[in-house]
Scaffold this motif. Structure first.
Motif, PDB file in Angstrom:
ATOM      1  N   ALA A  69      -3.152   2.507   9.723  1.00 30.26           N
ATOM      2  CA  ALA A  69      -4.457   1.942   9.113  1.00 30.26           C
ATOM      3  C   ALA A  69      -4.634   2.536   7.752  1.00 30.26           C
ATOM      4  O   ALA A  69      -5.696   2.047   7.121  1.00 30.26           O
ATOM      5  CB  ALA A  69      -5.672   2.279  10.107  1.00 30.26           C
ATOM      6  N   GLY A  73       0.086   3.283   5.411  1.00 29.00           N
ATOM      7  CA  GLY A  73       0.266   2.010   5.786  1.00 29.00           C
ATOM      8  C   GLY A  73       0.059   0.784   4.720  1.00 29.00           C
ATOM      9  O   GLY A  73       1.214   0.091   4.479  1.00 29.00           O
ATOM     10  N   PHE A  94       1.948  -3.880  13.077  1.00 24.52           N
ATOM     11  CA  PHE A  94       1.002  -3.009  12.745  1.00 24.52           C
ATOM     12  C   PHE A  94       0.614  -2.390  13.915  1.00 24.52           C
ATOM     13  O   PHE A  94       0.803  -2.851  15.163  1.00 24.52           O
ATOM     14  CB  PHE A  94      -0.218  -4.120  12.422  1.00 24.52           C
ATOM     15  CG  PHE A  94      -0.154  -4.533  10.905  1.00 24.52           C
ATOM     16  CD1 PHE A  94       0.382  -5.642  10.690  1.00 24.52           C
ATOM     17  CD2 PHE A  94      -0.908  -3.756   9.973  1.00 24.52           C
ATOM     18  CE1 PHE A  94       0.528  -6.156   9.225  1.00 24.52           C
ATOM     19  CE2 PHE A  94      -0.886  -4.261   8.691  1.00 24.52           C
ATOM     20  CZ  PHE A  94      -0.139  -5.501   8.435  1.00 24.52           C
ATOM     21  N   LEU A 101      -7.847  -1.248   9.524  1.00 26.34           N
ATOM     22  CA  LEU A 101      -7.238  -0.864   8.222  1.00 26.34           C
ATOM     23  C   LEU A 101      -8.242  -0.362   7.184  1.00 26.34           C
ATOM     24  O   LEU A 101      -9.300  -0.819   6.962  1.00 26.34           O
ATOM     25  CB  LEU A 101      -6.624  -2.150   7.684  1.00 26.34           C
ATOM     26  CG  LEU A 101      -5.158  -2.822   8.746  1.00 26.34           C
ATOM     27  CD1 LEU A 101      -4.645  -3.871   7.834  1.00 26.34           C
ATOM     28  CD2 LEU A 101      -4.509  -1.690   9.382  1.00 26.34           C
ATOM     29  N   THR A 105      -5.838  -1.100   2.170  1.00 26.48           N
ATOM     30  CA  THR A 105      -4.495  -1.453   2.996  1.00 26.48           C
ATOM     31  C   THR A 105      -4.936  -3.106   3.565  1.00 26.48           C
ATOM     32  O   THR A 105      -3.816  -3.778   3.575  1.00 26.48           O
ATOM     33  CB  THR A 105      -4.353  -0.522   4.145  1.00 26.48           C
ATOM     34  OG1 THR A 105      -4.208   0.905   3.869  1.00 26.48           O
ATOM     35  CG2 THR A 105      -3.347  -0.910   5.182  1.00 26.48           C
ATOM     36  N   GLN A 106      -6.129  -3.277   3.862  1.00 22.99           N
ATOM     37  CA  GLN A 106      -6.580  -4.649   3.996  1.00 22.99           C
ATOM     38  C   GLN A 106      -6.102  -5.560   2.832  1.00 22.99           C
ATOM     39  O   GLN A 106      -5.570  -6.623   2.823  1.00 22.99           O
ATOM     40  CB  GLN A 106      -8.082  -4.622   4.404  1.00 22.99           C
ATOM     41  CG  GLN A 106      -8.478  -4.257   5.495  1.00 22.99           C
ATOM     42  CD  GLN A 106     -10.048  -4.342   6.009  1.00 22.99           C
ATOM     43  OE1 GLN A 106     -10.464  -5.110   5.347  1.00 22.99           O
ATOM     44  NE2 GLN A 106     -10.239  -4.260   7.209  1.00 22.99           N
ATOM     45  N   TYR A 109      -2.777  -6.336   3.073  1.00 23.50           N
ATOM     46  CA  TYR A 109      -2.122  -7.161   4.154  1.00 23.50           C
ATOM     47  C   TYR A 109      -2.679  -8.691   3.724  1.00 23.50           C
ATOM     48  O   TYR A 109      -1.631  -9.477   3.904  1.00 23.50           O
ATOM     49  CB  TYR A 109      -3.438  -6.929   5.216  1.00 23.50           C
ATOM     50  CG  TYR A 109      -3.171  -7.770   6.593  1.00 23.50           C
ATOM     51  CD1 TYR A 109      -3.776  -8.965   6.603  1.00 23.50           C
ATOM     52  CD2 TYR A 109      -2.647  -7.276   7.784  1.00 23.50           C
ATOM     53  CE1 TYR A 109      -3.429  -9.687   7.560  1.00 23.50           C
ATOM     54  CE2 TYR A 109      -2.579  -7.981   9.068  1.00 23.50           C
ATOM     55  CZ  TYR A 109      -3.204  -9.257   8.746  1.00 23.50           C
ATOM     56  OH  TYR A 109      -2.875 -10.026   9.948  1.00 23.50           O
TER      57      TYR A 109
END
Ligand SMILES: NC(=O)C1=CN([C@@H]2O[C@H](COP(=O)(O)OP(=O)(O)OC[C@H]3O[C@@H](n4cnc5c(N)ncnc54)[C@H](O)[C@@H]3O)[C@@H](O)[C@H]2O)[C@@H](O)CC1
Ligand SMILES: [K+]
Length: 254
Positions: A69, A73, A94, A101, A105-106, A109
């Protein structure tokens, strides 16, 4: 180049987690270098070491990237993108849901989602957790970006499941910053802990890496753009580690 041993670990200041956080704070708040910029260097370095250790090309190679998260990551997702761009068949697993997250990090993604890199949430995969999923058998490499220097105690839940799966798969593992499950401060090896073949640590080695070469594996140090003034401000005397190249091997005392 990457196989040089220009520095022995005892020649390099090793940092506590608190000092590493202070490096981050000065970089972001005082110098105005956004986290996302350091994260990009971190992930790119991980991808470079992965490519090098796979013989110089990743075309057609199956690589599994384990992502947690936090910003560790995030670095893993950056590496996944560069390896995808270089022709690897990348699968991202994940340990936690998108909503858990961290913001940066989002963002990483969403970029991978837009590109179309396969993203799996661990509990999407119905395979019983104690048997490696099919891809594990084909994987040339696993990247461990589950937990970095903000680990607190034994890895829990899907983090623990993925660590066990990775270790059980016998596939070579490269960890980002610290092997997940190792305490970056004092070298405590929690249970379970990634048994890395190599670790790409960022900026300067964290203190905990010195104590446990057997879970760290080959140690690489990656330049993520920390200005020397940052270390000076912290009273640290750091040699010009990256004068010749952006990633250096660090050797443990024999
Ligand atoms: N200057 C640097 O060193 C930089 C470091 N970066 C990366 O940022 C990382 C630190 O990022 P974060 O502070 O987000 O923390 P981490 O990425 O280390 O992970 C923290 C996350 O893991 C979870 N967690 C902690 N202990 C757990 C346990 N025992 N079981 C299950 N989950 C657990 C926490 O809830 C948190 O969400 C570093 O390790 C490095 O990879 C880079 O992104 C940027 C620059
Ligand atoms: K890690």
């Amino acid at each position: 180049m990457l196989t040089d041993f220009p520095f022995a670990i005892e020649e390099i200041p090793t940092l506590s987690v608190e000092q590493m956080r202070e490096v981050d704070r000065i970089m972001i708040e005082d110098l105005g270098i956004p986290l996302i910029q350091m994260m990009e260097h971190a992930g790119r370095a991980l991808a470079d070491v992965a490519r090098r250790r796979l013989g110089g090309s990743v075309v057609g190679k199956h690589i599994i990237v384990l992502v947690g998260a936090g910003h560790n990551g995030g670095g893993g997702l950056v590496a996944a993108r560069h390896l995808h761009n270089w022709g690897a068949e990348v699968h991202v697993l994940f340990a936690t849901a998108f909503k858990r997250l961290k913001e940066e990090t989002q963002r990483q993604y969403r970029i991978l989602e837009a590109i179309g890199v396969p993203l799996w949430h661990f509990d999407d995969i119905s395979t019983p957790i104690d048997k490696p999923t099919p891809q594990w058998g084909r994987a040339a490499l696993v990247l461990d970006a589950l937990l970095g220097y903000n680990l607190h105690g034994d890895p829990r839940g899907f983090y623990a499941d993925l660590i066990r799966l990775a270790n059980a798969s016998r596939t070579p593992i490269i960890s980002l910053d610290v092997p997940s499950g190792l305490d970056a401060n004092d070298g405590t090896i929690y249970s379970p802990c990634i048994e890395a073949d190599a670790t790409v640590t960022l900026a300067l080695p964290k203190r905990g890496l010195r104590e446990s070469p057997f879970v760290v594996g080959d140690l690489y140090l990656a330049d993520i753009g920390i200005a020397p003034e940052v270390y000076k401000r912290m009273g640290l005397d750091v040699p010009p580690l990256f004068q010749h190249q952006p990633i250096v091997r660090v050797r443990y005392p024999t």
